[in-house]
Scaffold this active site. Structure first.
Site, PDB file in Angstrom:
ATOM      1  N   GLY A 107       4.312   8.002  37.706  1.00  0.00           N
ATOM      2  CA  GLY A 107       4.548   8.765  38.565  1.00  0.00           C
ATOM      3  C   GLY A 107       5.358   9.657  38.451  1.00  0.00           C
ATOM      4  O   GLY A 107       6.020  10.573  39.132  1.00  0.00           O
ATOM      5  N   ARG A 132      -7.764  21.396  47.027  1.00  0.00           N
ATOM      6  CA  ARG A 132      -8.220  21.453  45.900  1.00  0.00           C
ATOM      7  C   ARG A 132      -9.875  21.673  46.167  1.00  0.00           C
ATOM      8  O   ARG A 132     -10.310  20.890  47.103  1.00  0.00           O
ATOM      9  CB  ARG A 132      -7.975  20.350  44.819  1.00  0.00           C
ATOM     10  CG  ARG A 132      -6.486  20.286  44.454  1.00  0.00           C
ATOM     11  CD  ARG A 132      -5.843  19.008  44.667  1.00  0.00           C
ATOM     12  NE  ARG A 132      -4.495  18.805  44.259  1.00  0.00           N
ATOM     13  CZ  ARG A 132      -3.682  18.736  43.349  1.00  0.00           C
ATOM     14  NH1 ARG A 132      -4.632  18.777  42.006  1.00  0.00           N
ATOM     15  NH2 ARG A 132      -2.520  18.807  43.361  1.00  0.00           N
ATOM     16  N   ASP A 142      -9.975  18.917  40.332  1.00  0.00           N
ATOM     17  CA  ASP A 142      -8.652  18.653  41.163  1.00  0.00           C
ATOM     18  C   ASP A 142      -7.974  19.537  40.887  1.00  0.00           C
ATOM     19  O   ASP A 142      -6.824  19.224  41.443  1.00  0.00           O
ATOM     20  CB  ASP A 142      -8.618  17.306  40.690  1.00  0.00           C
ATOM     21  CG  ASP A 142      -8.219  16.959  39.418  1.00  0.00           C
ATOM     22  OD1 ASP A 142      -9.269  17.174  38.677  1.00  0.00           O
ATOM     23  OD2 ASP A 142      -7.333  16.317  39.133  1.00  0.00           O
ATOM     24  N   ASN A 143      -7.964  20.537  39.729  1.00  0.00           N
ATOM     25  CA  ASN A 143      -7.059  21.403  39.206  1.00  0.00           C
ATOM     26  C   ASN A 143      -7.097  22.878  39.952  1.00  0.00           C
ATOM     27  O   ASN A 143      -6.896  23.940  39.355  1.00  0.00           O
ATOM     28  CB  ASN A 143      -6.699  21.356  38.006  1.00  0.00           C
ATOM     29  CG  ASN A 143      -5.830  20.344  37.537  1.00  0.00           C
ATOM     30  OD1 ASN A 143      -5.121  19.650  38.136  1.00  0.00           O
ATOM     31  ND2 ASN A 143      -5.920  19.842  36.162  1.00  0.00           N
TER      32      ASN A 143
HETATM   33  P1  AMP Z   1      -3.303  16.053  35.886  1.00  0.00           P
HETATM   34  O1  AMP Z   1      -3.821  16.087  34.615  1.00  0.00           O
HETATM   35  O2  AMP Z   1      -1.928  16.461  35.909  1.00  0.00           O
HETATM   36  O3  AMP Z   1      -4.039  17.184  36.831  1.00  0.00           O
HETATM   37  O4  AMP Z   1      -3.500  14.852  36.718  1.00  0.00           O
HETATM   38  C1  AMP Z   1      -4.776  14.056  36.830  1.00  0.00           C
HETATM   39  C2  AMP Z   1      -4.540  12.997  37.787  1.00  0.00           C
HETATM   40  O5  AMP Z   1      -3.778  11.951  37.291  1.00  0.00           O
HETATM   41  C3  AMP Z   1      -3.813  13.206  39.218  1.00  0.00           C
HETATM   42  O6  AMP Z   1      -4.354  12.369  40.121  1.00  0.00           O
HETATM   43  C4  AMP Z   1      -2.363  12.876  38.975  1.00  0.00           C
HETATM   44  O7  AMP Z   1      -1.748  12.491  40.128  1.00  0.00           O
HETATM   45  C5  AMP Z   1      -2.411  11.724  38.098  1.00  0.00           C
HETATM   46  N1  AMP Z   1      -1.458  11.562  37.234  1.00  0.00           N
HETATM   47  C6  AMP Z   1      -1.118  12.369  35.880  1.00  0.00           C
HETATM   48  N2  AMP Z   1       0.072  11.834  35.357  1.00  0.00           N
HETATM   49  C7  AMP Z   1       0.414  10.601  36.101  1.00  0.00           C
HETATM   50  C8  AMP Z   1       1.583   9.730  36.016  1.00  0.00           C
HETATM   51  N3  AMP Z   1       2.528   9.841  35.019  1.00  0.00           N
HETATM   52  N4  AMP Z   1       1.499   8.795  37.132  1.00  0.00           N
HETATM   53  C9  AMP Z   1       0.574   8.786  37.989  1.00  0.00           C
HETATM   54  N5  AMP Z   1      -0.236   9.472  38.067  1.00  0.00           N
HETATM   55  C10 AMP Z   1      -0.415  10.606  37.136  1.00  0.00           C
HETATM   56 MG    MG Z   2      -3.620  18.004  38.413  1.00  0.00          MG
END
Ligand code: AMP
Ligand code: MG
Length: 471
Positions: A127, A187, A256-257
């Site tokens: 998180g 999103r 999702d981005n």
């Molecule tokens: P992202 O690649 O940052 O767009 O994240 C993709 C997914 O992974 C999203 O659901 C984020 O909330 C989750 N996520 C990324 N990094 C973490 C982390 N360190 N702890 C918890 N969830 C994460």
């Molecule tokens: Mg993301």
């Protein structure tokens, strides 16, 4: 001092209910050291009057803002990651903290976090956000805004005093919590989640919410879903065109981005192009080059197709397909418009604009190794041929690769050429944001806790933003 009279809270996200987001509690950080606060963004929502202590209470310890959400809400969503469907996503290290109206425009903006702690959607993740990741996002958003790209803005960065372990950074590495100011958090993947559960009702509810809150001009449409898709297609075409003229590679264009308002956000392994290269890839884990620079338009179209697919639960397919197919022509028109804006020229006709844009791209691609991306736009800004020919790259522009561009340019009117009077344009080189420079800025922080190069860079980017006037 507390919030100013320009602060207009309007927490609309609560209306959606329990199927859309989960109340969560922020992590209790061992340290909250303010590293960056965005005064200009804060003024736009009446929060510039907060003292640093108040700022940290709200954006490091997440005490609710007056009249706003009583508890943060982690959003539920799914998404295609590298084209593979993932039903296990959602805000895993972030949440919606507050929503408010923007001074002047009345748009609904929101403050959302990255690195604020675990949620029901964290899976195995901690998180958290690394401080380096936060610094990179601060820089990306500043540069994109300067180059006229619709983007979330980094509102706050607070260092949180934990030691994180990451595979892609020397570990342990420092931690931070970032707050972004965005125009919606909804999103493409937010729609995908409800389609996955075959809930036409919730898709309809989300369409209504998005239309009423973010696209009120569509409220009277009889088929709101199709009208919404048309609007999102148009915004996505504009955003993609702006990335392509900024030389920006997002790196992780998963569904999702992608934001429903056509605003770019979530900057992880992004890169700005050193020089033209359609195959240039940002993320080290993008081994197939799926999200390379040149493939971004087709990727956005693919993502729009997934969004359209979710809307078939509530709208006729033929209409959605027709609207979806507007992306190609809209993108081409937006690309020409974006090129003209970056070159500081007035639009002539769509045909002439496209011809000039094509000639510019040809010049950029044939200009050779010495021609970097950003200097081309800097040298030719407002179409001053003498200035371009007198620049460090004048010999390249005098050559055959740019002959067509130079000829066509003469038929265009300059747009606000007085902008060249800014001190920014007396430098030999423009502001860029290439990988090595970001690494050097980070090294100063990591090795000596020296933040001066970050702040100097942000000031220089701000000067570029003011000088280009693309906003
Ligand atoms: P992202 O690649 O940052 O767009 O994240 C993709 C997914 O992974 C999203 O659901 C984020 O909330 C989750 N996520 C990324 N990094 C973490 C982390 N360190 N702890 C918890 N969830 C994460
Ligand atoms: Mg993301």
């Amino acid at each position: 001092m507390p919030v100013s009279s320009a602060y207009l809270p309007d927490p609309r996200v609560q209306e959606l209910g329990a199927e859309f987001a989960d109340p969560v509690v922020a992590a209790d950080f061992p340290m909250t050291t303010l590293r960056f606060r965005n005064e200009r963004a804060a003024a736009s929502v009446g929060l510039d009057t907060l003292t640093d202590a108040e700022w940290i209470a709200h954006f490091g310890r997440f005490e609710p803002l007056p009249g706003n959400l009583p508890r943060p809400l982690a959003q539920r969503y799914h998404g295609h990651q590298f084209r593979v469907y993932n039903p296990d996503l959602g805000d895993g290290r972030g949440f919606t903290f507050a929503q408010m109206r923007e001074a002047g425009t009345g748009r609904l903006l929101e403050l959302g976090t990255k690195g604020s702690g675990q949620t029901p959607w964290s899976r195995a993740g901690d998180g958290r956000l690394t401080l380096k990741g936060g610094v990179r996002e601060v820089l990306a958003t500043a540069m994109l805004e300067a180059l006229g790209v619709p983007t979330s803005r980094t509102f706050s960065l607070i260092e949180t005093g934990e030691e994180l372990t990451r595979g892609d950074e020397p570990s342990p590495t420092r931690s931070a919590v970032l707050v972004r100011l965005s125009h919606s958090h909804v999103r493409f993947g937010s729609f995908q989640r409800h389609a996955y559960f075959q809930s036409a009702e919730r898709i309809g509810q989300l369409v209504d919410h998005v239309v009423e809150v973010y696209y009120p001009e569509l409220a009277d449409e009889t088929d709101r879903a199709t009208a919404l898709l048309a609007a999102v297609v148009a915004r996505a075409a504009r955003l993609t065109a702006r990335w392509m003229t900024a030389g920006f590679v997002h790196g992780v264009l998963n569904t999702d981005n992608m934001n429903i308002t056509g605003e770019s956000f979530d900057y992880g392994p992004y890169r700005f192009l050193p020089r033209n290269d359609p195959n240039f890839t940002a993320a080290y884990f993008d081994t197939s080059g799926l999200y390379s620079f040149g493939r971004q338009p087709e990727t956005v179209f693919w993502n729009l197709q997934q969004l359209a697919g979710t809307l078939t639960l509530v709208a006729p397919q033929e209409g959605l397909v027709e609207v979806l197919n507007r992306f190609g022509p809209a993108y081409r028109a937006e690309l020409a418009a974006a090129m003209l804006a970056r070159l500081g020229l007035k639009s002539q006709s769509e045909e002439a604009d496209v011809a000039l844009a094509n000639a510019a791209f040809r010049g950029i691609s044939e200009g050779g190794d010495r021609l970097r991306w950003e200097p081309f736009f800097f040298d030719w800004f407002t179409g001053d041929e003498a200035r371009a020919l007198g620049s460090l790259r004048g010999d390249i522009y005098a050559g055959e690769a740019f002959a067509g561009f130079r000829d066509l340019l003469k038929t265009f009117e300059r747009d606000r050429p007085e902008r060249l009077g800014a001190a920014y344009f007396t430098a030999a080189e423009p502001q860029e944001l290439l990988y090595d420079e970001i690494e050097a800025i980070w090294a100063d922080i990591a090795e000596r806790d020296d933040w001066s190069s970050l702040h100097a860079k942000l000031a220089a980017i701000e000067a570029a933003r003011a000088a280009y006037g693309l906003g």
